[in-house]
Write a protein that holds these residues in place. Structure first.
Motif, PDB file in Angstrom:
ATOM      1  N   TYR A 101      33.160 -13.339   7.716  1.00  0.00           N
ATOM      2  CA  TYR A 101      32.204 -12.145   7.613  1.00  0.00           C
ATOM      3  C   TYR A 101      31.494 -12.120   6.305  1.00  0.00           C
ATOM      4  O   TYR A 101      31.682 -12.755   5.139  1.00  0.00           O
ATOM      5  CB  TYR A 101      32.997 -10.779   7.515  1.00  0.00           C
ATOM      6  N   ARG A 107      29.882 -10.320  11.146  1.00  0.00           N
ATOM      7  CA  ARG A 107      30.173 -11.492  11.093  1.00  0.00           C
ATOM      8  C   ARG A 107      28.681 -12.457  10.777  1.00  0.00           C
ATOM      9  O   ARG A 107      28.085 -12.207  11.186  1.00  0.00           O
ATOM     10  CB  ARG A 107      30.496 -12.123  12.376  1.00  0.00           C
ATOM     11  N   PRO A 166      39.035  -7.847   8.347  1.00  0.00           N
ATOM     12  CA  PRO A 166      37.423  -7.633   7.793  1.00  0.00           C
ATOM     13  C   PRO A 166      37.229  -6.010   7.673  1.00  0.00           C
ATOM     14  O   PRO A 166      36.578  -5.368   6.909  1.00  0.00           O
ATOM     15  CB  PRO A 166      36.792  -8.242   8.954  1.00  0.00           C
ATOM     16  N   GLN A 167      37.650  -5.256   8.809  1.00  0.00           N
ATOM     17  CA  GLN A 167      37.488  -3.905   9.055  1.00  0.00           C
ATOM     18  C   GLN A 167      38.237  -3.119   7.938  1.00  0.00           C
ATOM     19  O   GLN A 167      38.033  -1.708   7.878  1.00  0.00           O
ATOM     20  CB  GLN A 167      37.825  -3.626  10.398  1.00  0.00           C
ATOM     21  N   PRO A 179      31.613  -4.455   8.221  1.00  0.00           N
ATOM     22  CA  PRO A 179      31.658  -5.928   8.333  1.00  0.00           C
ATOM     23  C   PRO A 179      30.923  -6.200   9.403  1.00  0.00           C
ATOM     24  O   PRO A 179      30.964  -5.822  10.441  1.00  0.00           O
ATOM     25  CB  PRO A 179      33.159  -6.188   8.370  1.00  0.00           C
TER      26      PRO A 179
END
Length: 153
Positions: A40, A53, A107-108, A51
């Motif tokens: 990310y 990618r 990532p979230q 986030p």
């Protein structure tokens, strides 16, 4: 000849056990799948508030880790101030670091606090983290020099 073959096999087993008995040490940056923060774009957390990618077409190496970005502009922005855009504690879980260990992150599960990006293990841990983040940040900052040398989670 049979004795030679057995000795060779024994030496191979001993050599293999020496190679694989040492714990694998993680670097300072969390690099699942060979790239930082799951591929990310760290700049997107600041510019998009979420986030996004990154692309293999836009990468840079920082502290030995490959970072991906959604655009050349994001990559160039990162290059101007990587300490600002890089996740704290190398992208390892901020809550885990506060507790004294390395943990993976999703990532979230993130927060931006005082202009710094913090990642957490998952959304549930992120909730706990947010409940007293200033105290957790203080403890994580104190622990990071020791935690960063720990084996990969």
């Amino acid at each position: 000849m049979l004795s030679y073959g057995r000795n060779l096999i024994h030496l191979t087993i001993v050599a293999s056990s020496l190679v694989f008995s040492e714990p694998v040490r993680a670097g300072e940056i969390f690099t699942p799948d060979g790239v930082a923060i799951h591929g990310y774009d760290p700049v997107s957390y600041f510019t998009d508030g979420k986030p996004v990618r990154g692309s293999a077409a836009f990468t840079t190496i920082y502290k030995g880790a490959t970072f991906r970005f959604v655009s050349r502009a994001h990559r160039d922005l990162f290059a101007t101030d990587p300490e600002h855009y890089s996740p704290q504690y190398g992208g390892f879980c901020a809550y885990g670091t506060a507790r004294g260990y390395k943990a993976i992150t999703e990532p979230q599960a993130f927060s931006i606090v005082d202009g710094k990006l913090y990642l957490n293990y998952d959304d549930e841990v992120a909730k706990t983290w947010r409940s007293d983040r200033q105290a957790f940040i203080k403890r994580a900052d104190e622990n990071w020099d020791k935690v960063k040398t720990q084996a990969a989670p």
